[in-house]
Design a protein around this motif. Structure first.
Motif, PDB file in Angstrom:
ATOM      1  N   CYS A 169      69.613 -60.777  13.177  1.00 18.04           N
ATOM      2  CA  CYS A 169      69.476 -61.687  11.952  1.00 18.04           C
ATOM      3  C   CYS A 169      67.833 -61.717  11.433  1.00 18.04           C
ATOM      4  N   TYR A 207      68.121 -65.690   5.123  1.00 14.90           N
ATOM      5  CA  TYR A 207      67.013 -66.474   5.726  1.00 14.90           C
ATOM      6  C   TYR A 207      65.723 -65.893   5.303  1.00 14.90           C
ATOM      7  N   HIS A 231      78.257 -60.073  12.843  1.00 16.30           N
ATOM      8  CA  HIS A 231      79.062 -61.195  13.006  1.00 16.30           C
ATOM      9  C   HIS A 231      79.923 -61.121  11.571  1.00 16.30           C
ATOM     10  N   HIS A 246      75.864 -59.082  19.742  1.00  9.62           N
ATOM     11  CA  HIS A 246      75.001 -60.214  18.729  1.00  9.62           C
ATOM     12  C   HIS A 246      74.582 -61.385  19.673  1.00  9.62           C
ATOM     13  N   HIS A 262      72.683 -58.245   9.182  1.00  8.73           N
ATOM     14  CA  HIS A 262      73.302 -59.671   8.659  1.00  8.73           C
ATOM     15  C   HIS A 262      72.933 -59.640   7.387  1.00  8.73           C
TER      16      HIS A 262
HETATM   17 ZN   LIG Z   1      73.104 -63.718  11.564  1.00  2.00          ZN
END
Ligand SMILES: [Zn+2]
Length: 525
Positions: free
Chosen positions: A90, A190, A248, A61, A218
């Motif tokens: 991400c 996001y 993560h 990552h 993510h």
């Molecule tokens: Zn992330």
């Protein structure tokens, strides 16, 4: 004749099998012999008695996405033994760039000091071609980001895509994969990626499944809705045929720590069901992201210009405060546990929001809104929100790998500011603190998780193991001393205990000095 021979090392070969003592010879970019090589000669013979030699570490990552184009030596990654970085996570790959997202991707505040041929860097092929031309110190394995794809077609609006837009997004995914991407990534906290429904995510991931690629996820919520969000990613994998990789892994916020184990059980079940599902994590109890992520999702819509307008309006500020108390990052944060990392105003770096608000005589909310306005969003934060017990427990899952969640950085100079220590210390911390000192895993298994296992997931045929004929991505380290030195106040510190890092047979780090070699290649399978 070999170029280099490492003599008397303890070989930990990346498969998880017990270590053994042997010599290892490298010729060109390849491992050519392993065994008792006392009759073999080479211009460079290195005695590594007492040291471990193992495959180079694969950072599952990495965020060395755009930055690898202007920091191609990625010192912070090489110094911790990383020889391959999987980038574009991400939802945030640097491509594709179109008329719909160019002004956002080419924010003049961010790129004014960076000299790059920007017009060449708008497609996966163009971007990777540029990296090959300039050379990078480590291998790069690229992913295309769903957020980037959505912004390239729909822009930054929260609207549902039309049928034509859906098709255009699928075509961009196909093009990126044709040009080298190994899968798609999401970052569902996001915007604009977070505006996508599960159905939309399934549609854009279908081309990935058809090509045997990976859905790097993510998830939508790592806190209160960790379980629901994990179920969503599994459903996407199931319906598209894409392999799944949970990015993560964490359970964020004290009230959610108990959700880590049941979320991992969902992954266990997915594996048992036959889905190819894996995960990674970083060995810290704090996460990091942009301060802007504290704002409620609706307040982030439309990109920086719209955000600035909202932050400047008193009534909207009050509305934001009301939302922040119940949703998003803030609902799990505590002001004395949110540390400002990098900022275009260095006076804020290394201080907690509680302290900054108090000194300025503002409420924490107003301090955040003003700081975002002042820095035009160029300010990062570190949030202490995970449990140490969970960090150790999570490593026990056989599919758990390791990732820095950071970009490649330099230890000094203008770019050396504002970082989570994971950028410099993730892998030595894993091997020193967790494996040696706290014994969460045997060393052989730990090395497998950061070499052989990710190489299997990424479909590498000649990396990730020490085998004759495999590429010579290698790390030589002292198992008794390897450790991270970076901390939250002084992140820019090199780890200790790593003697050599080789990428494709060339020495890139030797006793903590970067040789400036750039032997990296694009590794797409
Ligand atoms: Zn992330």
């Amino acid at each position: 004749m070999a170029d280099k021979i490492f003599r008397n090392g303890e070989i930990v070969d990346g498969s998880g099998k017990a270590r053994f003592k042997a010599d290892l010879a490298v010729e060109g970019d390849t491992i050519v012999a392993i065994g008792d090589l006392k009759d073999m000669q080479a211009p460079e013979i290195i005695d590594i008695s007492g040291k471990v030699i193992c495959p180079g570490f694969i950072d599952m990552h990495s965020h060395t996405d755009m930055s690898i184009a202007y920091i191609p030596e990625a010192d912070s990654l090489l110094h911790q033994g990383i020889t391959t970085a999987v980038t574009g996570h991400c939802g945030e790959s640097p491509v594709p760039v179109t008329n719909h997202n160019r002004s956002y991707f080419r924010n003049p505040d961010e790129i004014k000091d960076i000299d790059l041929p920007w017009e060449r860097l708008e497609t996966m092929g163009g971007f990777l071609g540029f990296l090959e031309e300039i050379g990078t110190s480590l291998n790069i394995t690229p992913i295309v980001g769903q957020g980037a794809i959505r912004s390239a077609v729909v822009g930054f609006s929260a609207e549902r895509p039309t049928e034509d837009q859906m098709e255009a997004m699928q075509q961009l995914v196909e093009q990126a994969m044709d040009e080298g991407a190994i899968g798609i990534s999401t970052g569902l906290i996001y915007p604009p990626g977070s505006y996508a429904s599960t159905e939309e995510l399934i549609e854009v991931t279908k081309p990935v499944g058809r090509r045997g690629g990976i859905y790097f996820s993510h998830i939508r919520d790592e806190g209160d809705k960790l379980i629901e969000a994990t179920k969503e990613e599994i459903e996407i994998g199931r319906k598209t045929g894409a392999a799944i990789h949970h990015s993560h892994f964490k359970a964020a916020g004290r009230d959610n720590w108990e959700k880590a184990e049941p979320a991992l059980r969902l992954i266990d079940q997915a594996v048992a069901e036959g889905l190819q599902m894996t995960s990674d994590m970083y060995p810290y109890t704090a996460g990091a992201t942009g301060l802007v992520a504290l704002l409620p999702e609706w307040a982030q819509e439309g990109g920086l210009g719209d955000i600035v307008k909202r932050l400047s309006d008193k009534a909207t500020r009050l509305k934001m405060v009301a939302s922040m108390k119940t949703e998003g990052f803030f609902s799990i944060a505590e002001w004395d546990k949110v540390l400002i990392a990098g900022s275009s105003n260095p006076a804020y770096s290394g201080k907690y929001i509680s302290e900054l608000a108090e000194t300025s005589g503002k409420t924490p909310y107003d301090w955040i809104f003003d700081a975002l306005l002042e820095t035009r969003g160029q300010i990062g934060m570190i949030l202490f929100m995970m449990s140490e017990e969970n960090v150790k427990m999570q490593f026990n899952r056989p599919y758990m790998m390791v990732g820095t969640d950071a970009s490649g950085m330099l230890f000094e100079g203008p770019f050396a500011q504002g970082a989570h220590p994971r950028a410099m210390g993730t892998f030595p911390r894993f091997l020193g603190k967790y494996v040696r000192d706290e014994k969460v895993l045997p060393l052989e298994e730990a090395i497998h998780r950061i070499s052989g296992l990710p190489a299997w997931k990424l479909n590498f045929k000649d990396r990730g193991l020490i085998r004759r004929g495999y590429k010579a991505d290698l790390v030589v380290f002292d198992p008794a001393t390897i450790l991270d030195k970076a901390d939250f106040i002084n992140p820019f510190q090199k780890p200790v205990g790593i003697d050599y890092v080789l990428v494709n047979g060339q020495t890139v780090v030797k006793f903590n000095v970067h040789t400036h070699a750039r032997p990296g290649v694009i590794t797409t399978h």
